[in-house]
Write a protein that holds these residues in place. Structure first.
Motif, PDB file in Angstrom:
ATOM      1  N   ILE A 164       0.835  -1.209   0.000  1.00 59.17           N
ATOM      2  CA  ILE A 164       0.000   0.000   0.000  1.00 59.17           C
ATOM      3  C   ILE A 164       0.866   1.255   0.000  1.00 59.17           C
ATOM      4  O   ILE A 164       0.643   2.188  -0.774  1.00 59.17           O
ATOM      5  CB  ILE A 164      -0.955   0.007   1.225  1.00 59.17           C
ATOM      6  N   LEU A 165       1.859   1.273   0.870  1.00 55.15           N
ATOM      7  CA  LEU A 165       2.647   2.501   1.052  1.00 55.15           C
ATOM      8  C   LEU A 165       3.592   2.802  -0.110  1.00 55.15           C
ATOM      9  O   LEU A 165       3.774   3.973  -0.488  1.00 55.15           O
ATOM     10  CB  LEU A 165       3.477   2.395   2.339  1.00 55.15           C
ATOM     11  N   LYS A 182       2.822   0.848 -12.951  1.00 56.98           N
ATOM     12  CA  LYS A 182       2.922  -0.595 -13.193  1.00 56.98           C
ATOM     13  C   LYS A 182       2.996  -1.363 -11.873  1.00 56.98           C
ATOM     14  O   LYS A 182       2.374  -2.412 -11.711  1.00 56.98           O
ATOM     15  CB  LYS A 182       4.180  -0.907 -14.023  1.00 56.98           C
ATOM     16  N   LEU A 183       3.795  -0.840 -10.941  1.00 55.89           N
ATOM     17  CA  LEU A 183       3.927  -1.488  -9.635  1.00 55.89           C
ATOM     18  C   LEU A 183       2.582  -1.522  -8.920  1.00 55.89           C
ATOM     19  O   LEU A 183       2.147  -2.565  -8.400  1.00 55.89           O
ATOM     20  CB  LEU A 183       4.955  -0.747  -8.783  1.00 55.89           C
ATOM     21  N   TYR A 184       1.888  -0.371  -8.912  1.00 57.72           N
ATOM     22  CA  TYR A 184       0.581  -0.288  -8.263  1.00 57.72           C
ATOM     23  C   TYR A 184      -0.406  -1.271  -8.888  1.00 57.72           C
ATOM     24  O   TYR A 184      -1.077  -2.045  -8.184  1.00 57.72           O
ATOM     25  CB  TYR A 184       0.060   1.153  -8.378  1.00 57.72           C
ATOM     26  N   GLU A 185      -0.434  -1.290 -10.208  1.00 60.13           N
ATOM     27  CA  GLU A 185      -1.381  -2.175 -10.900  1.00 60.13           C
ATOM     28  C   GLU A 185      -1.021  -3.643 -10.710  1.00 60.13           C
ATOM     29  O   GLU A 185      -1.908  -4.506 -10.662  1.00 60.13           O
ATOM     30  CB  GLU A 185      -1.433  -1.819 -12.390  1.00 60.13           C
ATOM     31  N   PHE A 186       0.281  -3.923 -10.596  1.00 64.73           N
ATOM     32  CA  PHE A 186       0.702  -5.299 -10.327  1.00 64.73           C
ATOM     33  C   PHE A 186       0.126  -5.766  -8.990  1.00 64.73           C
ATOM     34  O   PHE A 186      -0.436  -6.856  -8.878  1.00 64.73           O
ATOM     35  CB  PHE A 186       2.235  -5.373 -10.312  1.00 64.73           C
ATOM     36  N   CYS A 200      -2.760  -8.630  -8.243  1.00 62.14           N
ATOM     37  CA  CYS A 200      -2.489  -9.771  -7.350  1.00 62.14           C
ATOM     38  C   CYS A 200      -3.463  -9.791  -6.172  1.00 62.14           C
ATOM     39  O   CYS A 200      -3.250 -10.515  -5.194  1.00 62.14           O
ATOM     40  CB  CYS A 200      -1.051  -9.728  -6.853  1.00 62.14           C
ATOM     41  N   ASP A 201      -4.527  -8.964  -6.278  1.00 61.90           N
ATOM     42  CA  ASP A 201      -5.591  -8.922  -5.272  1.00 61.90           C
ATOM     43  C   ASP A 201      -5.117  -8.493  -3.892  1.00 61.90           C
ATOM     44  O   ASP A 201      -5.683  -8.913  -2.861  1.00 61.90           O
ATOM     45  CB  ASP A 201      -6.298 -10.285  -5.168  1.00 61.90           C
ATOM     46  N   ILE A 202      -4.096  -7.675  -3.848  1.00 60.78           N
ATOM     47  CA  ILE A 202      -3.686  -7.098  -2.572  1.00 60.78           C
ATOM     48  C   ILE A 202      -4.566  -5.875  -2.310  1.00 60.78           C
ATOM     49  O   ILE A 202      -4.721  -5.036  -3.201  1.00 60.78           O
ATOM     50  CB  ILE A 202      -2.195  -6.685  -2.614  1.00 60.78           C
ATOM     51  N   MET A 213      -5.064   6.521   1.782  1.00 58.13           N
ATOM     52  CA  MET A 213      -6.461   6.331   2.184  1.00 58.13           C
ATOM     53  C   MET A 213      -7.348   6.071   0.970  1.00 58.13           C
ATOM     54  O   MET A 213      -8.416   5.481   1.094  1.00 58.13           O
ATOM     55  CB  MET A 213      -6.964   7.560   2.954  1.00 58.13           C
ATOM     56  N   GLU A 214      -6.912   6.559  -0.193  1.00 60.20           N
ATOM     57  CA  GLU A 214      -7.741   6.408  -1.394  1.00 60.20           C
ATOM     58  C   GLU A 214      -6.970   5.713  -2.499  1.00 60.20           C
ATOM     59  O   GLU A 214      -5.742   5.700  -2.491  1.00 60.20           O
ATOM     60  CB  GLU A 214      -8.174   7.794  -1.882  1.00 60.20           C
ATOM     61  N   GLU A 215      -7.714   5.169  -3.459  1.00 58.88           N
ATOM     62  CA  GLU A 215      -7.050   4.533  -4.604  1.00 58.88           C
ATOM     63  C   GLU A 215      -6.204   5.549  -5.360  1.00 58.88           C
ATOM     64  O   GLU A 215      -6.512   6.733  -5.392  1.00 58.88           O
ATOM     65  CB  GLU A 215      -8.109   3.934  -5.542  1.00 58.88           C
ATOM     66  N   MET A 216      -5.150   5.080  -5.963  1.00 61.16           N
ATOM     67  CA  MET A 216      -4.311   5.975  -6.762  1.00 61.16           C
ATOM     68  C   MET A 216      -4.915   6.127  -8.149  1.00 61.16           C
ATOM     69  O   MET A 216      -5.478   5.191  -8.707  1.00 61.16           O
ATOM     70  CB  MET A 216      -2.894   5.400  -6.900  1.00 61.16           C
ATOM     71  N   VAL A 217      -4.779   7.331  -8.681  1.00 59.09           N
ATOM     72  CA  VAL A 217      -5.223   7.599 -10.048  1.00 59.09           C
ATOM     73  C   VAL A 217      -4.028   8.150 -10.815  1.00 59.09           C
ATOM     74  O   VAL A 217      -3.361   9.087 -10.352  1.00 59.09           O
ATOM     75  CB  VAL A 217      -6.384   8.620 -10.058  1.00 59.09           C
ATOM     76  N   PHE A 218      -3.715   7.547 -11.940  1.00 60.97           N
ATOM     77  CA  PHE A 218      -2.534   7.977 -12.713  1.00 60.97           C
ATOM     78  C   PHE A 218      -2.954   8.753 -13.973  1.00 60.97           C
ATOM     79  O   PHE A 218      -4.057   8.638 -14.428  1.00 60.97           O
ATOM     80  CB  PHE A 218      -1.687   6.741 -13.109  1.00 60.97           C
TER      81      PHE A 218
END
Lengths: 390, 390
Positions: free
Chosen positions: B285-286, B327-331, B335-337, B385-390
């Motif tokens: 997450i971090l 890419k890291l975030y989407e990976f 992986c359902d994390i 706290m919120e989803e990332m938006v790129f």
């Protein structure tokens, strides 16, 4: 991935000035030291004097004059010295040849027969004096592994031996000691590192992504930094990356979990045995010819991966595969490595005999990435007589 | 590259069925064994019974119930058991939490005070029982290194300790033991491996090409094979590559020669200390938020390299840099994390308090890749706290 045991307990002191730790590193093993070294370059660059300074409280007996492609006679001399002087610990100062010779001495002290026997049967090694090393050439990886290679000029043989009890207890890796290594030997050493990586990388064991990715990382490190070290002999970062790469290319990280015979080393050992050429140069000459010889429909994916991941090529599979081989060849040319056999004084007269020996002395006919018969080895030797054209 | 000592003497038995070597591996250390394990999964998958079978000639005392984020109380209990039962060797069977707990027990036996003291001053560790491990989760690397992390619920602290005498003597790494690890824990473990690599990779020490290329190789291994392990739990090649990657991500290969504080671990330890969340998930997450926070003109080249070499991106520098983070975030998402703090049960109420503690418990304000003040940590927590938006 195959099952394996990984156990490399060598304590490595890495970096400039680490020789100051030598006394505390040797002390647990004894105070009577056999100092094994080569042609005297360590006297020119000051390392010899440094050793005597830091080891003022130790008793040192010397075995100088270890040859490149170290000879069994020197091992025998070392064993005699150890027995006569009641040596407690061996300190090898030099490159792979010196360390390999010292390993055979360490084991020979506890063996009643001739240490040359180890090359036929390493299980004869049952005990060994503790070994410490100070590395002065980034090349063989002997500073952090269990193996060695010896030459027997009387029989024109160059053969390996190895036993886990020969892994150095301590290795001091100070990149500054390689500042005075000639361009020729620097390039040859890096060719040796690359060869170790390629011999393990081109292997058909499935499921070894970690070994393959790590091998690619080490290859890229050498490819990036050898030119820097050649351009600027005392570039610390280049020298340190090459030195650390030499250790990791051949301490098990890249090869454990895989299996297979090493084709280029088997062939090169004959060149060195017959003509006493520099090992790394022989490997550089042979490897791209070997690659072209074994490239076929089945091996194509391995060479495509090599072209893409190591050399950054893109395009059609066959173009990338051959492009990677060409890049490797040109890299060695650009590093001023002589890239034909005649350039290192080898003519065609003994190629067939050496091809026979290469197959006889190894398992390349059965266990190699692509099995090699005598005719294959001869074809690779013959292709090495002339420059490559892509 | 900075000077360093590398010395990892752990004897690793890697591969399916290697538990058969356990008796010979333990025998040199004694016959009275403390078996440390966690929640009982080893009883379900048969490993517990296997241990008793192969150790028929040993006397086994048990310490079950080690918690994820292992607690100091369990360490104290283990120390008492070792003293009372005159334990000679400790066998930790589990993931990083179990091994870390066992390390503290090994050292605690020889320490008169409370083992929690080690987290403040590891030099208090002066002797330790020998430790063997059987790994059942590819994650922390504790199976081949000197460190550990303990939790103290009473003070809401989660802190590290380490000493080279705590490096396991023997580790049995059998990838088949991880077949029964849930998808969630498999993904969290791999996120931990990737985090270890990224914490060391994003570092400003110059001249560390070898460490950086090797880190890239390990990251690519995990990125390729975690999805395979998630899709097919008993895929041996995927499980073996992840397991071996866990060991090498944090045994010194990637980090020696570099220096700097670990930003994401410092921040995550507060999340785990306050909310007892899964460590690897907290890191997942971090990390992308941390990356966006520290990306600036000066750090751009590091993120460009990450985007190119790890994720294979090409293009304009800024696009590649942000693309790698995306890419890291989407990976992790793929992986359902769970990728926000609320998804793991953390609300905004203690973010400021945890930010204060993260800076207090670490050196991220002075020694990090980009130094982080409390306001920086709070901003990263808030972005989580919120989803990332790129």
């Amino acid at each position: 991935m195959e099952n394996f045991v990984f156990n490399v307990p060598t304590k490595v002191y890495f970096g400039q000035g680490q020789i100051r730790h030598l006394p505390e590193a040797l002390a647990p093993y004894g105070s009577k030291v056999l100092l094994v070294y080569g042609g005297g370059s360590i006297k020119k660059n000051g390392l010899y004097d440094q050793i005597y300074q830091v080891l003022a409280d130790f008793e040192i007996v010397e075995l100088p004059g270890v040859e490149p492609n170290p000879r069994i006679d020197t091992v025998r001399k070392g064993v005699d010295l150890c027995r006569k002087e009641a040596i407690e610990v061996v300190l090898a100062v030099g490159g792979g040849s010196t360390i390999d010779c010292a390993k055979a001495i360490c084991a020979g002290v506890f063996y009643d027969g001739d240490p040359w026997d180890f090359t036929g049967d390493s299980s004869l090694i049952t005990a060994a004096l503790p070994l410490a090393t100070i590395l002065t050439l980034a090349a063989t990886g002997s500073e952090m592994n269990a193996g060695g290679v010896l030459s027997n000029p009387a029989t024109q043989e160059k053969l390996g031996f190895g036993n886990k009890i020969l892994i150095p207890k301590v290795s001091i890796l100070d990149p500054a000691y390689t500042y005075t290594v000639s361009k020729y030997q620097t390039a040859a050493g890096s060719a040796d590192i690359l060869s170790h990586l390629m011999e393990q990388y081109f292997d058909k064991t499935p499921g070894t992504e970690i070994q393959d990715h790590l091998a690619e990382g080490l290859m890229k490190t050498v490819i990036e930094l050898l030119p820097v070290a050649l351009a600027e002999a005392d570039n610390y970062d280049a020298r340190s990356n090459l030195m650390w790469a030499s250790s990791w290319a051949l301490n098990g990280l890249i090869g454990r979990g895989k299996s297979g015979a090493w084709s280029n080393h088997a062939m090169e050992h004959e060149l060195s045995a017959y003509y006493d050429i520099t090992h790394g140069v022989g490997l550089a000459i042979l490897t791209p010819r070997w690659m072209m010889h074994v490239l076929n429909e089945e091996t194509l994916p391995y060479f495509v991966r090599f072209g893409k991941n190591v050399w950054g090529l893109t395009g059609e599979d066959e173009v990338v595969a051959i492009g990677g081989i060409q890049k490797l060849y040109e890299f060695f040319v650009d590093c001023d490595i002589p890239m034909t056999l005649p350039q290192v004084g080898i003519d065609a007269s003994k190629l067939a005999e050496m091809a026979t020996q290469a197959v006889k002395h190894s398992t390349i006919a059965t266990r190699a990435f692509v099995p090699l018969k005598e005719t294959d080895v001869l074809a690779i030797f013959e292709a090495s007589m002339e420059e490559m054209v892509f």
